[in-house]
Design a protein around this motif. Sequence first.
Motif, mmCIF file in Angstrom:
data_model
loop_
_atom_site.group_PDB
_atom_site.id
_atom_site.type_symbol
_atom_site.label_atom_id
_atom_site.label_comp_id
_atom_site.label_asym_id
_atom_site.label_seq_id
_atom_site.Cartn_x
_atom_site.Cartn_y
_atom_site.Cartn_z
ATOM 1 N N LYS A 22 1.078 -1.320 -0.055
ATOM 2 C CA LYS A 22 0.023 -0.038 -0.189
ATOM 3 C C LYS A 22 0.974 1.370 -0.010
ATOM 4 C CE LYS A 22 -0.724 0.252 5.004
ATOM 5 N NZ LYS A 22 -1.647 0.315 6.269
ATOM 6 N N ARG A 23 0.211 2.253 -0.509
ATOM 7 C CA ARG A 23 1.163 3.592 -0.509
ATOM 8 C C ARG A 23 0.998 4.346 0.698
ATOM 9 N NH1 ARG A 23 3.165 4.151 -5.526
ATOM 10 N NH2 ARG A 23 4.172 5.920 -4.932
ATOM 11 N N ARG A 24 2.335 5.054 1.132
ATOM 12 C CA ARG A 24 2.352 5.813 2.263
ATOM 13 C C ARG A 24 3.116 7.109 1.884
ATOM 14 N NH1 ARG A 24 0.027 4.883 7.215
ATOM 15 N NH2 ARG A 24 1.726 5.506 8.455
ATOM 16 N N ILE A 25 2.474 8.436 2.515
ATOM 17 C CA ILE A 25 3.080 9.570 2.120
ATOM 18 C C ILE A 25 4.126 9.760 3.258
ATOM 19 C CG2 ILE A 25 2.843 11.843 2.025
ATOM 20 C CD1 ILE A 25 0.036 11.507 0.861
ATOM 21 N N VAL A 26 5.159 10.158 2.884
ATOM 22 C CA VAL A 26 6.262 10.198 3.924
ATOM 23 C C VAL A 26 6.847 11.708 3.858
ATOM 24 C CG1 VAL A 26 8.781 9.766 4.488
ATOM 25 C CG2 VAL A 26 7.275 8.204 3.707
ATOM 26 N N ARG A 27 6.553 12.460 5.000
ATOM 27 C CA ARG A 27 6.840 14.121 4.738
ATOM 28 C C ARG A 27 7.875 14.520 5.898
ATOM 29 N NH1 ARG A 27 2.596 18.650 6.393
ATOM 30 N NH2 ARG A 27 3.547 20.154 5.806
ATOM 31 N N PHE A 28 8.649 15.428 5.511
ATOM 32 C CA PHE A 28 9.886 15.844 6.251
ATOM 33 C C PHE A 28 9.433 17.129 6.955
ATOM 34 C CE2 PHE A 28 11.129 12.912 2.720
ATOM 35 C CZ PHE A 28 11.980 12.204 3.394
ATOM 36 N N GLN A 29 9.872 17.283 8.141
ATOM 37 C CA GLN A 29 9.680 18.353 8.750
ATOM 38 C C GLN A 29 10.829 19.439 8.781
ATOM 39 O OE1 GLN A 29 8.067 16.818 12.423
ATOM 40 N NE2 GLN A 29 5.888 17.556 11.980
ATOM 41 N N GLN A 30 11.998 18.623 8.591
ATOM 42 C CA GLN A 30 13.449 19.466 8.611
ATOM 43 C C GLN A 30 13.922 19.228 7.401
ATOM 44 O OE1 GLN A 30 16.001 17.595 11.665
ATOM 45 N NE2 GLN A 30 14.697 18.065 13.256
ATOM 46 N N SER A 31 14.299 20.559 6.797
ATOM 47 C CA SER A 31 14.523 20.715 5.384
ATOM 48 C C SER A 31 15.910 19.549 5.088
ATOM 49 C CB SER A 31 14.877 21.974 4.998
ATOM 50 O OG SER A 31 15.941 22.518 5.772
ATOM 51 N N GLY A 32 16.777 19.641 6.054
ATOM 52 C CA GLY A 32 18.111 18.737 5.745
ATOM 53 C C GLY A 32 17.667 17.436 5.423
ATOM 54 N N ASP A 33 16.609 16.736 6.177
ATOM 55 C CA ASP A 33 16.148 15.433 5.723
ATOM 56 C C ASP A 33 15.616 15.373 4.495
ATOM 57 O OD1 ASP A 33 17.106 14.431 8.283
ATOM 58 O OD2 ASP A 33 15.307 14.729 9.161
ATOM 59 N N TYR A 34 14.912 16.380 4.127
ATOM 60 C CA TYR A 34 14.123 16.545 2.954
ATOM 61 C C TYR A 34 15.154 16.468 1.640
ATOM 62 C CZ TYR A 34 11.506 18.283 -1.129
ATOM 63 O OH TYR A 34 11.011 18.648 -2.269
ATOM 64 N N GLU A 35 16.216 17.275 1.747
ATOM 65 C CA GLU A 35 17.181 17.631 0.790
ATOM 66 C C GLU A 35 17.912 16.448 0.606
ATOM 67 O OE1 GLU A 35 17.321 20.000 -1.123
ATOM 68 O OE2 GLU A 35 15.818 21.304 -0.249
ATOM 69 N N ARG A 36 18.577 15.601 1.708
ATOM 70 C CA ARG A 36 19.050 14.391 1.503
ATOM 71 C C ARG A 36 18.277 13.132 0.867
ATOM 72 N NH1 ARG A 36 21.257 16.225 6.454
ATOM 73 N NH2 ARG A 36 19.746 15.366 7.655
ATOM 74 N N PHE A 37 17.200 13.226 1.261
ATOM 75 C CA PHE A 37 16.266 12.149 0.636
ATOM 76 C C PHE A 37 16.067 12.547 -0.949
ATOM 77 C CE2 PHE A 37 12.840 9.636 -0.577
ATOM 78 C CZ PHE A 37 12.461 8.657 0.576
#
Length: 377
Positions: A22-37
């Motif tokens: 099933k699909r999940r939405i993964v959301r980042f609260q810290q921009s550093g984690d988001y940029e690395r992903f």
Amino acid sequence: MDRTEILRCLHTAQSCHAHNSKRRIVRFQQSGDYERFLHEWSKLYANTASPQAVRHIPLIKAFSLPISNAQPSLKLPGSIWTEDDSQVTVHATVYKPAARDKGIPWGVQEIKAPLAWSLTTGHRIKVGVIDTGIDFGHPDLKHSITRGINLLNRAALPHDDNGHGTHIAGTIAAANQLQGMIGVAPRSTIYPVKAFDQNGSAFVSDIILGIDWCVRNRVDVINMSFGMKTRSKSLLNAVTNAYNAGIIIVASSGNDGKRKSIDYPARYPQTIAVGATNRLRRIAPFSNRGLYIDIYAPGDKIFSSWLRGKYNEMSGTSMATSHVSGAIALLLAHKPGLSPGDIKSILKRSMMPLRGTKTPRLIGELDVLRMLQAVDR
């Protein structure tokens, strides 16, 4: 979130099969984690044949990815949260194919749109229709549409393989009065955003990507003739971003005949929630209703455009929503610069009281003439 965790997530998602995940939405609260992903995803998927397995949702700094049912929980840092990437369905029922009914459909007449065309026809107003696509060859729509986007296949035009999106577009902006039908705002422009498949189904992530596209392409109105029962924080965040960008979002309330509840995203206060009426100017039996509804509009047995240049009669709060989107296009062309809050206020204070209701001041039907008079006062 370190590189090992990111790669594990991405490799797991890539190897998941549709039937056992099933699909999940993964959301980042810290921009550093988001940029690395984002960096690792870009490297991994640069040359892949199937980039759809992991979908990037830049509007909310998130990704949608499949998670195996055998391992339903992701072990992620506290600064990253997930939610189900739920499925959303369109709000309409097909009644029957309709013969060519030249001229102005009853719903367009009912809201008094023709009486406003000497003042406004919706010229240059951009209406994003997040739906099943559009019939680009329909004679009543060919002067009212632009290219749009197909989120299910980026290489293709947003061709309609269901019919619902074409029906919605016809009510908003059909412009073929001599030989076909005419919609509420015949000189507005439809921006078709295909997020729904041939069964009228989409994931929340598809909807958010559609909203993102509409924001980046600076549409004026977004028509959302669909809904779901569950609340999504990700969808709310996307709707809020569009609202803050000055885009008016019109959403259908649902067809369950509920008296105290409506579907999402119509239930979010940032949208204009629409219920359906019939020819008797009463609330249609199938329409959700109650205090969450902002305005009602014709939605029962609505004649409009269909696939392969044909016509169909459909019922649903979807159809009511397209009348309201067209009316807002008329209003914005007449009085540019109105905010989403302004427009909701104008609609609510100019609506016509409905028949058979105990609280006529709180419940009303769209009336284009009264709406234009209210903004000019």
